[in-house]
Design a protein around this motif. Structure first.
Motif, PDB file in Angstrom:
ATOM      1  N   LEU A 164      -5.048   8.069  -4.286  1.00 38.75           N
ATOM      2  CA  LEU A 164      -4.650   7.783  -2.912  1.00 38.75           C
ATOM      3  C   LEU A 164      -3.536   8.718  -2.463  1.00 38.75           C
ATOM      4  O   LEU A 164      -3.516   9.192  -1.317  1.00 38.75           O
ATOM      5  CB  LEU A 164      -4.199   6.317  -2.823  1.00 38.75           C
ATOM      6  CG  LEU A 164      -3.972   5.712  -1.448  1.00 38.75           C
ATOM      7  CD1 LEU A 164      -5.279   5.631  -0.669  1.00 38.75           C
ATOM      8  CD2 LEU A 164      -3.358   4.316  -1.595  1.00 38.75           C
ATOM      9  N   ARG A 165      -2.598   9.004  -3.362  1.00 39.71           N
ATOM     10  CA  ARG A 165      -1.477   9.878  -3.037  1.00 39.71           C
ATOM     11  C   ARG A 165      -1.969  11.271  -2.644  1.00 39.71           C
ATOM     12  O   ARG A 165      -1.456  11.870  -1.696  1.00 39.71           O
ATOM     13  CB  ARG A 165      -0.530   9.970  -4.236  1.00 39.71           C
ATOM     14  CG  ARG A 165       0.557  11.028  -4.103  1.00 39.71           C
ATOM     15  CD  ARG A 165       1.623  10.610  -3.121  1.00 39.71           C
ATOM     16  NE  ARG A 165       2.463  11.726  -2.708  1.00 39.71           N
ATOM     17  CZ  ARG A 165       3.728  11.615  -2.352  1.00 39.71           C
ATOM     18  NH1 ARG A 165       4.313  10.425  -2.375  1.00 39.71           N
ATOM     19  NH2 ARG A 165       4.422  12.648  -1.965  1.00 39.71           N
ATOM     20  N   TRP A 166      -2.951  11.775  -3.348  1.00 43.67           N
ATOM     21  CA  TRP A 166      -3.465  13.123  -3.047  1.00 43.67           C
ATOM     22  C   TRP A 166      -4.055  13.164  -1.642  1.00 43.67           C
ATOM     23  O   TRP A 166      -3.791  14.092  -0.878  1.00 43.67           O
ATOM     24  CB  TRP A 166      -4.515  13.534  -4.069  1.00 43.67           C
ATOM     25  CG  TRP A 166      -5.013  14.939  -3.861  1.00 43.67           C
ATOM     26  CD1 TRP A 166      -4.476  16.087  -4.361  1.00 43.67           C
ATOM     27  CD2 TRP A 166      -6.144  15.332  -3.065  1.00 43.67           C
ATOM     28  NE1 TRP A 166      -5.200  17.178  -3.930  1.00 43.67           N
ATOM     29  CE2 TRP A 166      -6.227  16.749  -3.136  1.00 43.67           C
ATOM     30  CE3 TRP A 166      -7.092  14.643  -2.322  1.00 43.67           C
ATOM     31  CZ2 TRP A 166      -7.224  17.477  -2.472  1.00 43.67           C
ATOM     32  CZ3 TRP A 166      -8.088  15.369  -1.652  1.00 43.67           C
ATOM     33  CH2 TRP A 166      -8.143  16.763  -1.731  1.00 43.67           C
ATOM     34  N   CYS A 167      -4.844  12.162  -1.308  1.00 41.87           N
ATOM     35  CA  CYS A 167      -5.447  12.114   0.033  1.00 41.87           C
ATOM     36  C   CYS A 167      -4.363  12.026   1.104  1.00 41.87           C
ATOM     37  O   CYS A 167      -4.424  12.714   2.132  1.00 41.87           O
ATOM     38  CB  CYS A 167      -6.395  10.922   0.149  1.00 41.87           C
ATOM     39  SG  CYS A 167      -7.879  11.065  -0.852  1.00 41.87           S
TER      40      CYS A 167
ATOM     41  N   LEU B  58       0.832  -1.208   0.000  1.00 36.78           N
ATOM     42  CA  LEU B  58       0.000   0.000   0.000  1.00 36.78           C
ATOM     43  C   LEU B  58       0.864   1.256   0.000  1.00 36.78           C
ATOM     44  O   LEU B  58       0.597   2.214  -0.737  1.00 36.78           O
ATOM     45  CB  LEU B  58      -0.923  -0.012   1.220  1.00 36.78           C
ATOM     46  CG  LEU B  58      -1.722   1.267   1.501  1.00 36.78           C
ATOM     47  CD1 LEU B  58      -2.679   1.562   0.362  1.00 36.78           C
ATOM     48  CD2 LEU B  58      -2.476   1.133   2.821  1.00 36.78           C
ATOM     49  N   LYS B  59       1.911   1.250   0.815  1.00 30.99           N
ATOM     50  CA  LYS B  59       2.792   2.415   0.892  1.00 30.99           C
ATOM     51  C   LYS B  59       3.478   2.673  -0.452  1.00 30.99           C
ATOM     52  O   LYS B  59       3.618   3.825  -0.880  1.00 30.99           O
ATOM     53  CB  LYS B  59       3.839   2.196   1.989  1.00 30.99           C
ATOM     54  CG  LYS B  59       4.784   3.370   2.177  1.00 30.99           C
ATOM     55  CD  LYS B  59       5.794   3.099   3.281  1.00 30.99           C
ATOM     56  CE  LYS B  59       6.765   4.264   3.450  1.00 30.99           C
ATOM     57  NZ  LYS B  59       7.772   4.008   4.497  1.00 30.99           N
ATOM     58  N   ALA B  60       3.911   1.595  -1.114  1.00 28.92           N
ATOM     59  CA  ALA B  60       4.542   1.749  -2.426  1.00 28.92           C
ATOM     60  C   ALA B  60       3.567   2.360  -3.429  1.00 28.92           C
ATOM     61  O   ALA B  60       3.931   3.237  -4.218  1.00 28.92           O
ATOM     62  CB  ALA B  60       5.039   0.392  -2.926  1.00 28.92           C
ATOM     63  N   LYS B  61       2.317   1.918  -3.375  1.00 25.92           N
ATOM     64  CA  LYS B  61       1.312   2.477  -4.280  1.00 25.92           C
ATOM     65  C   LYS B  61       1.074   3.951  -3.967  1.00 25.92           C
ATOM     66  O   LYS B  61       0.985   4.789  -4.879  1.00 25.92           O
ATOM     67  CB  LYS B  61       0.000   1.697  -4.152  1.00 25.92           C
ATOM     68  CG  LYS B  61      -1.108   2.249  -5.046  1.00 25.92           C
ATOM     69  CD  LYS B  61      -2.400   1.473  -4.899  1.00 25.92           C
ATOM     70  CE  LYS B  61      -3.488   2.081  -5.776  1.00 25.92           C
ATOM     71  NZ  LYS B  61      -4.785   1.375  -5.629  1.00 25.92           N
ATOM     72  N   THR B  62       0.968   4.272  -2.682  1.00 25.86           N
ATOM     73  CA  THR B  62       0.723   5.657  -2.290  1.00 25.86           C
ATOM     74  C   THR B  62       1.860   6.557  -2.744  1.00 25.86           C
ATOM     75  O   THR B  62       1.642   7.686  -3.179  1.00 25.86           O
ATOM     76  CB  THR B  62       0.572   5.768  -0.754  1.00 25.86           C
ATOM     77  OG1 THR B  62      -0.426   4.851  -0.311  1.00 25.86           O
ATOM     78  CG2 THR B  62       0.183   7.177  -0.341  1.00 25.86           C
ATOM     79  N   ASN B  63       3.088   6.068  -2.662  1.00 24.76           N
ATOM     80  CA  ASN B  63       4.256   6.856  -3.049  1.00 24.76           C
ATOM     81  C   ASN B  63       4.601   6.731  -4.532  1.00 24.76           C
ATOM     82  O   ASN B  63       5.644   7.248  -4.968  1.00 24.76           O
ATOM     83  CB  ASN B  63       5.459   6.456  -2.195  1.00 24.76           C
ATOM     84  CG  ASN B  63       5.369   7.004  -0.776  1.00 24.76           C
ATOM     85  OD1 ASN B  63       5.544   8.196  -0.547  1.00 24.76           O
ATOM     86  ND2 ASN B  63       5.066   6.137   0.183  1.00 24.76           N
ATOM     87  N   ASN B  64       3.742   6.054  -5.299  1.00 26.19           N
ATOM     88  CA  ASN B  64       3.906   5.951  -6.751  1.00 26.19           C
ATOM     89  C   ASN B  64       5.290   5.450  -7.151  1.00 26.19           C
ATOM     90  O   ASN B  64       5.901   5.947  -8.089  1.00 26.19           O
ATOM     91  CB  ASN B  64       3.652   7.318  -7.417  1.00 26.19           C
ATOM     92  CG  ASN B  64       2.248   7.822  -7.159  1.00 26.19           C
ATOM     93  OD1 ASN B  64       1.282   7.056  -7.204  1.00 26.19           O
ATOM     94  ND2 ASN B  64       2.128   9.108  -6.879  1.00 26.19           N
ATOM     95  N   ARG B  65       5.794   4.468  -6.437  1.00 36.19           N
ATOM     96  CA  ARG B  65       7.175   4.052  -6.672  1.00 36.19           C
ATOM     97  C   ARG B  65       7.372   3.392  -8.035  1.00 36.19           C
ATOM     98  O   ARG B  65       8.391   3.578  -8.665  1.00 36.19           O
ATOM     99  CB  ARG B  65       7.624   3.115  -5.563  1.00 36.19           C
ATOM    100  CG  ARG B  65       7.887   3.863  -4.285  1.00 36.19           C
ATOM    101  CD  ARG B  65       8.454   2.961  -3.231  1.00 36.19           C
ATOM    102  NE  ARG B  65       8.612   3.702  -1.987  1.00 36.19           N
ATOM    103  CZ  ARG B  65       8.425   3.184  -0.794  1.00 36.19           C
ATOM    104  NH1 ARG B  65       8.078   1.924  -0.679  1.00 36.19           N
ATOM    105  NH2 ARG B  65       8.590   3.902   0.281  1.00 36.19           N
ATOM    106  N   LYS B  66       6.419   2.623  -8.476  1.00 32.92           N
ATOM    107  CA  LYS B  66       6.586   1.944  -9.764  1.00 32.92           C
ATOM    108  C   LYS B  66       6.540   2.933 -10.914  1.00 32.92           C
ATOM    109  O   LYS B  66       7.067   2.678 -11.975  1.00 32.92           O
ATOM    110  CB  LYS B  66       5.496   0.886  -9.935  1.00 32.92           C
ATOM    111  CG  LYS B  66       5.666  -0.304  -9.002  1.00 32.92           C
ATOM    112  CD  LYS B  66       4.635  -1.379  -9.299  1.00 32.92           C
ATOM    113  CE  LYS B  66       4.838  -2.591  -8.393  1.00 32.92           C
ATOM    114  NZ  LYS B  66       3.840  -3.648  -8.660  1.00 32.92           N
ATOM    115  N   LEU B  67       5.896   4.083 -10.673  1.00 37.88           N
ATOM    116  CA  LEU B  67       5.747   5.074 -11.730  1.00 37.88           C
ATOM    117  C   LEU B  67       6.965   5.975 -11.855  1.00 37.88           C
ATOM    118  O   LEU B  67       7.341   6.371 -12.942  1.00 37.88           O
ATOM    119  CB  LEU B  67       4.499   5.931 -11.473  1.00 37.88           C
ATOM    120  CG  LEU B  67       3.174   5.167 -11.491  1.00 37.88           C
ATOM    121  CD1 LEU B  67       2.038   6.117 -11.162  1.00 37.88           C
ATOM    122  CD2 LEU B  67       2.943   4.517 -12.841  1.00 37.88           C
TER     123      LEU B  67
END
Length: 488
Positions: A371-374, A244-253
């Motif tokens: 999710l990142r914006w929130c 979840l943290k990786a998704k929130t921080n957009n790491r793959k992008l």
């Protein structure tokens, strides 16, 4: 004899009172009266904190357990004399803890038809748990004429529950768990000198000359006590939280890992698909090196694991509530001010040293943005809550002293309390750590969330979620939320 309570008749029948007594400190207190701070006073309208641990059955007779806990409690109160005192209000309206050794309640109850599995197995937290705590729905102002602390040992068929109810105007979560940890340590090891000595100094900016005026009958809770609420524990493993943290921080992008550029990934890109600059020429290696250094020096703001969970929950609850797009939602988080002040309060400062940070956004923004914006909205407010902000909150309260408005007043509020950093499972009274941590009925309303560490430790988190039944049903069907929940 049944324990007096205002709970349902089934719960009244499920618990039998064996004994109730007053426990006094092993040594007399030498502390002066302790003035309540601007963080303590607003809690006078809140219920007593009710938290406790579920344990497997001790390998000794229950009478020995009762004696152990009573002796250990007496010795622990020597280090926490404020908990054995009472509240008092002087002629000027200032409220104090008078450390007069008046004692605390100790209750021994029996519910041997309840098994450990009966508490852990149901999806919703069973109603019987509310009977494991004293001072049900007692407002903290009542500490003027009731004990500040009550400890209840409830004997189950194959386990025990040790529940503590503590006045919320006297302690916050940090102080509560320091007491609970010390209590367990004393019972287990018989130590007379604690490793976490509480700090009772009252010389910070939180001690104010402002007076909180309350009605003659005392303040009341500011939320409605709705019996139709559902309460459930949602568990998150460390692995799912990292995902979840990786998704929130957009790491793959963006190729960022833990706030830094992944050099290996970029070098691989250079060898297979060389970087281009504006005029189309190949980027030489030193150009790549400069890019790495620049990006690493200015990384995107790292969103924490806990803020990622909060953002996920904010979106899911907002979606489940089916709010109009223009409706303002509020996500309120309690923050510890001990380390935010300058000069800092000690980590074992005894009292309430928390402030509540609200973050606002329309339902439309919460759901249409990612999710990142929130998480960013939450992160900005938490990061901005520094020494100056803490002091500004104090000054604002001094201009208008009032009790804390706890509740969901407009249907769009979420309040996050407690913390997965609290050492809730560091409580071994001599026969092992708790198998679970649970709370009572205190301070619960639609949208009240409490964060606990998972029993396994290592970054696991449990969320105790209280919602209207219809909202809870929607949350359980929310795929974005539930994909991260253990066992889904």
């Amino acid at each position: 004899m049944p324990i007096p309570s205002s709970t349902t008749s089934s719960l009244l029948e499920s618990l039998t009172l064996v004994s109730k007594c007053t426990i006094f400190p092993h040594q007399k207190s030498t502390l002066p009266d302790l003035k309540l701070s601007v963080s303590d006073l607003p809690m006078l309208s809140c219920h007593y904190i009710q938290k406790g641990g579920l344990f497997t059955r001790p390998p000794v007779p229950i009478e020995s357990v009762v004696s152990l806990l009573q002796l250990g409690l007496s010795q622990t109160l020597t280090h926490f004399p404020a908990l054995a005192g009472r509240l008092k209000t002087d002629c000027s309206g200032y409220v104090y803890i008078t450390c007069n050794d008046a004692g605390v309640d100790f209750i021994h109850a029996v519910a041997t038809h309840i098994h450990v599995r009966d508490i852990l197995s149901p999806a919703d937290v069973p109603e019987c748990v509310k009977g494991f705590f004293s001072f049900d729905r007692t407002v903290s102002y009542d500490g003027h004429f009731r004990p500040i602390l009550a400890v209840q040992l409830t004997e189950l068929a194959d386990g025990v529950f040790i529940g503590c109810a503590v006045n919320h105007a006297v302690t916050d979560g940090t102080s509560f768990w320091n007491f609970f940890n010390t209590f367990a340590e004393v019972c287990r090891d018989g130590v007379r000198r604690t490793t976490r000595t509480p700090d009772f100094r009252r010389d910070s900016v939180l001690i104010s000359s402002a007076v909180l005026r309350v009605p003659e009958s005392g303040p009341k809770v500011t939320f409605s006590e709705d019996p139709s609420l559902r309460e459930r524990i949602f568990s998150f493993t460390r692995e799912s939280i990292l995902k979840l943290k990786a998704k929130t921080n957009n790491r793959k992008l963006n190729g960022i890992c833990n706030g830094a550029i992944d050099v290996v990934e970029l070098m691989g890109k250079q060898s297979n698909d060389p970087w281009k600059i504006a005029d189309g020429k190949k980027t030489p290696f030193n150009r790549l090196r400069n890019v790495i250094l620049t990006e690493s020096a200015n990384p995107a703001t790292e969103i924490s694991s806990f803020q990622s969970i909060c953002a996920l929950l904010w979106r899911a609850v907002t979606r489940a509530r089916k709010l109009p797009s223009a409706k303002t939602t509020t996500f309120r988080m309690a923050v510890n001010c001990r380390h935010r002040l300058d000069p800092k309060l000690g980590p074992y400062y005894f009292g309430s040293a928390i402030q509540s940070i609200p973050t606002y956004a329309t339902a439309g923004d919460v759901l249409s943005r990612d999710l990142r914006w929130c998480a960013d909205q939450l992160n900005k407010n938490v990061m901005a809550h520094d020494n100056a902000t803490v002091r500004r909150f104090v000054e604002e309260w001094e201009r208008d002293p009032r009790c804390f408005p706890l509740g969901n007043f407009d249907g769009g509020m979420i309040t996050m309390g407690s913390s997965p950093r609290f050492p809730m499972y560091d409580n071994d009274f001599g026969w092992g750590r708790p198998v679970a941590v649970r709370s009572g009925r205190a301070n619960k309303f639609d949208g009240k969330i409490s964060a606990f560490p998972g029993r396994e430790g290592g970054g696991n988190v449990d969320l105790e979620v209280v919602l209207a039944a219809e909202t809870m049903a929607g949350l359980e069907l929310d795929s974005e939320f539930m994909q991260y929940v253990s066992g889904y």
